[in-house]
Design a protein around this motif. Sequence first.
Motif, PDB file in Angstrom:
ATOM      1  N   ARG A 147     109.355 -13.523  82.328  1.00 39.40           N
ATOM      2  CA  ARG A 147     110.662 -13.629  83.005  1.00 39.40           C
ATOM      3  C   ARG A 147     111.815 -13.029  82.201  1.00 39.40           C
ATOM      4  N   PRO A 148     111.904 -13.276  80.895  1.00 41.97           N
ATOM      5  CA  PRO A 148     113.021 -12.653  80.164  1.00 41.97           C
ATOM      6  C   PRO A 148     112.953 -11.128  80.126  1.00 41.97           C
ATOM      7  N   LEU A 149     111.780 -10.573  80.443  1.00 42.15           N
ATOM      8  CA  LEU A 149     111.640  -9.106  80.438  1.00 42.15           C
ATOM      9  C   LEU A 149     112.131  -8.494  81.739  1.00 42.15           C
ATOM     10  N   ILE A 150     112.394  -9.351  82.743  1.00 45.10           N
ATOM     11  CA  ILE A 150     112.728  -8.861  84.093  1.00 45.10           C
ATOM     12  C   ILE A 150     114.163  -9.232  84.452  1.00 45.10           C
ATOM     13  N   GLY A 151     114.925  -8.239  84.890  1.00 44.70           N
ATOM     14  CA  GLY A 151     116.248  -8.502  85.453  1.00 44.70           C
ATOM     15  C   GLY A 151     116.177  -8.296  86.953  1.00 44.70           C
ATOM     16  N   TRP A 152     116.558  -9.304  87.709  1.00 47.90           N
ATOM     17  CA  TRP A 152     116.405  -9.261  89.173  1.00 47.90           C
ATOM     18  C   TRP A 152     117.761  -9.273  89.861  1.00 47.90           C
ATOM     19  N   MET A 153     117.958  -8.324  90.754  1.00 46.83           N
ATOM     20  CA  MET A 153     119.192  -8.279  91.532  1.00 46.83           C
ATOM     21  C   MET A 153     118.818  -8.353  93.004  1.00 46.83           C
ATOM     22  N   PRO A 154     119.056  -9.499  93.663  1.00 40.35           N
ATOM     23  CA  PRO A 154     118.652  -9.648  95.067  1.00 40.35           C
ATOM     24  C   PRO A 154     119.561  -8.856  96.003  1.00 40.35           C
ATOM     25  N   ASP A 155     119.075  -8.654  97.221  1.00 42.09           N
ATOM     26  CA  ASP A 155     119.895  -7.907  98.191  1.00 42.09           C
ATOM     27  C   ASP A 155     120.903  -8.816  98.881  1.00 42.09           C
ATOM     28  N   TYR A 156     120.779 -10.116  98.639  1.00 40.76           N
ATOM     29  CA  TYR A 156     121.726 -11.027  99.273  1.00 40.76           C
ATOM     30  C   TYR A 156     122.345 -11.915  98.209  1.00 40.76           C
ATOM     31  N   SER A 202     119.603 -11.367  80.151  1.00 43.49           N
ATOM     32  CA  SER A 202     118.565 -11.600  79.133  1.00 43.49           C
ATOM     33  C   SER A 202     118.160 -10.300  78.430  1.00 43.49           C
ATOM     34  N   ASP A 203     118.960  -9.241  78.635  1.00 40.98           N
ATOM     35  CA  ASP A 203     118.658  -7.926  78.068  1.00 40.98           C
ATOM     36  C   ASP A 203     117.223  -7.513  78.404  1.00 40.98           C
ATOM     37  N   PRO A 204     116.889  -7.522  79.718  1.00 39.59           N
ATOM     38  CA  PRO A 204     115.502  -7.281  80.126  1.00 39.59           C
ATOM     39  C   PRO A 204     115.085  -5.827  79.957  1.00 39.59           C
ATOM     40  N   GLU A 205     113.764  -5.620  79.881  1.00 31.64           N
ATOM     41  CA  GLU A 205     113.243  -4.241  79.798  1.00 31.64           C
ATOM     42  C   GLU A 205     113.183  -3.601  81.166  1.00 31.64           C
ATOM     43  N   LEU A 206     112.862  -4.439  82.168  1.00 29.17           N
ATOM     44  CA  LEU A 206     112.644  -3.931  83.533  1.00 29.17           C
ATOM     45  C   LEU A 206     113.702  -4.502  84.464  1.00 29.17           C
ATOM     46  N   LEU A 207     114.396  -3.619  85.177  1.00 31.81           N
ATOM     47  CA  LEU A 207     115.382  -4.070  86.157  1.00 31.81           C
ATOM     48  C   LEU A 207     114.865  -3.788  87.559  1.00 31.81           C
ATOM     49  N   ILE A 208     114.892  -4.818  88.396  1.00 34.54           N
ATOM     50  CA  ILE A 208     114.438  -4.686  89.775  1.00 34.54           C
ATOM     51  C   ILE A 208     115.653  -4.923  90.652  1.00 34.54           C
ATOM     52  N   LEU A 209     116.145  -3.862  91.277  1.00 37.26           N
ATOM     53  CA  LEU A 209     117.409  -3.928  92.014  1.00 37.26           C
ATOM     54  C   LEU A 209     117.130  -3.697  93.497  1.00 37.26           C
ATOM     55  N   ASP A 210     117.348  -4.738  94.305  1.00 34.66           N
ATOM     56  CA  ASP A 210     117.026  -4.657  95.736  1.00 34.66           C
ATOM     57  C   ASP A 210     118.271  -4.220  96.516  1.00 34.66           C
ATOM     58  N   GLU A 211     118.237  -3.007  97.020  1.00 35.30           N
ATOM     59  CA  GLU A 211     119.339  -2.415  97.802  1.00 35.30           C
ATOM     60  C   GLU A 211     120.700  -2.594  97.118  1.00 35.30           C
ATOM     61  N   PRO A 212     120.831  -2.179  95.865  1.00 34.18           N
ATOM     62  CA  PRO A 212     122.086  -2.430  95.145  1.00 34.18           C
ATOM     63  C   PRO A 212     123.277  -1.666  95.695  1.00 34.18           C
ATOM     64  N   ALA A 213     123.019  -0.543  96.401  1.00 32.99           N
ATOM     65  CA  ALA A 213     124.146   0.268  96.878  1.00 32.99           C
ATOM     66  C   ALA A 213     124.521  -0.047  98.313  1.00 32.99           C
ATOM     67  N   ALA A 214     123.822  -1.006  98.936  1.00 28.01           N
ATOM     68  CA  ALA A 214     124.096  -1.305 100.358  1.00 28.01           C
ATOM     69  C   ALA A 214     125.527  -1.796 100.525  1.00 28.01           C
ATOM     70  N   GLY A 215     126.234  -1.201 101.449  1.00 30.05           N
ATOM     71  CA  GLY A 215     127.588  -1.653 101.784  1.00 30.05           C
ATOM     72  C   GLY A 215     128.670  -1.193 100.826  1.00 30.05           C
ATOM     73  N   LEU A 216     128.322  -0.385  99.829  1.00 26.74           N
ATOM     74  CA  LEU A 216     129.347   0.085  98.892  1.00 26.74           C
ATOM     75  C   LEU A 216     130.026   1.342  99.433  1.00 26.74           C
ATOM     76  N   ASP A 217     131.325   1.490  99.128  1.00 25.71           N
ATOM     77  CA  ASP A 217     132.004   2.719  99.520  1.00 25.71           C
ATOM     78  C   ASP A 217     131.610   3.826  98.528  1.00 25.71           C
ATOM     79  N   PRO A 218     131.942   5.099  98.821  1.00 24.44           N
ATOM     80  CA  PRO A 218     131.469   6.192  97.954  1.00 24.44           C
ATOM     81  C   PRO A 218     131.867   6.027  96.483  1.00 24.44           C
ATOM     82  N   LYS A 219     133.100   5.511  96.239  1.00 22.77           N
ATOM     83  CA  LYS A 219     133.549   5.362  94.839  1.00 22.77           C
ATOM     84  C   LYS A 219     132.708   4.296  94.121  1.00 22.77           C
ATOM     85  N   ALA A 220     132.544   3.152  94.788  1.00 18.10           N
ATOM     86  CA  ALA A 220     131.757   2.071  94.176  1.00 18.10           C
ATOM     87  C   ALA A 220     130.304   2.506  93.994  1.00 18.10           C
TER      88      ALA A 220
END
Length: 238
Positions: free
Chosen positions: A78-87, A154-172
């Motif tokens: 778990r500390p090796l994984i960074g998780w970013m949910p889509d919701y 946790s300064d993870p080695e692996l980042l799992i990012l679920d739809e991180p750009a959804a709903g962002l404007d072009p600048k963001a």
Amino acid sequence: MTEPILLEVSGLSKSFDQVKAVSGVSFQIGKGQVVGLIGANGAGKTTTMRMLATLELADSGSILINGINTVDHPHEVRPLIGWMPDYFHPYKNTSVREYLDFFARAYDIPGSRLLSAVNEVLDFTELGELQTRLINKLSKGQTQRLCLARALISDPELLILDEPAAGLDPKARMEFKNLVHLLKARGKTLLISSHILSELGEMCDSLIFMDGGSIVHDGDKSSLLHRQEETGWPFEVK
Ligand code: ATP
């Protein structure tokens, strides 16, 4: 693949009652690689990512991170994984710093490192000036950066990012891409999902396309586009 393997997924399957969400998914990601996971709504991206993040148990198959089996050793990986949910669940009356502090404690970051761990992710995501703001008062782009800060705590080695750009404007979206480039430059390994190719293409070393719960393509962007032209695979290019 010339890099050592960080993530090795073999024969992963998952059903919910009668729905086969993920079926026999296998792939590898080398250390330091940025890989895109693309597919239409319902293709099985989130279910795959949730299994990788140890949030969902697979019905069959295996996941190795740095050679460690995630089912047998969830606390080790778990500390090796960074998780970013889509919701993002809005937390009322919680400031940006309090929120990150909570997750730092949840990851058992020792008290002596707590302050610096939170400061580092605040700096990286440029949220320092907003650290006292209530998180339900953040813009969409700021909220996405907070979710990334949380994933990095946790300064993870692996980042799992679920739809991180959804709903962002072009600048963001551009700011988010820059953060991904910085993470790659720091040697992090990333798996990022989207149903829009342009959100992934420039950032990714390779792209995995899922359809109906299975991987139907794993390769570079040009080969994916070439096969889409031939087959009309269901994903948005722009
Ligand atoms: P989206 O882009 O819409 O998020 P996705 O590619 O991430 O889609 P999943 O969310 O993994 O796809 O869903 C794959 C299939 O599994 C869908 O048919 C979905 O309805 C089903 N599914 C996912 N989670 C559950 C659940 N908890 N219970 C029942 N069915 C589920």
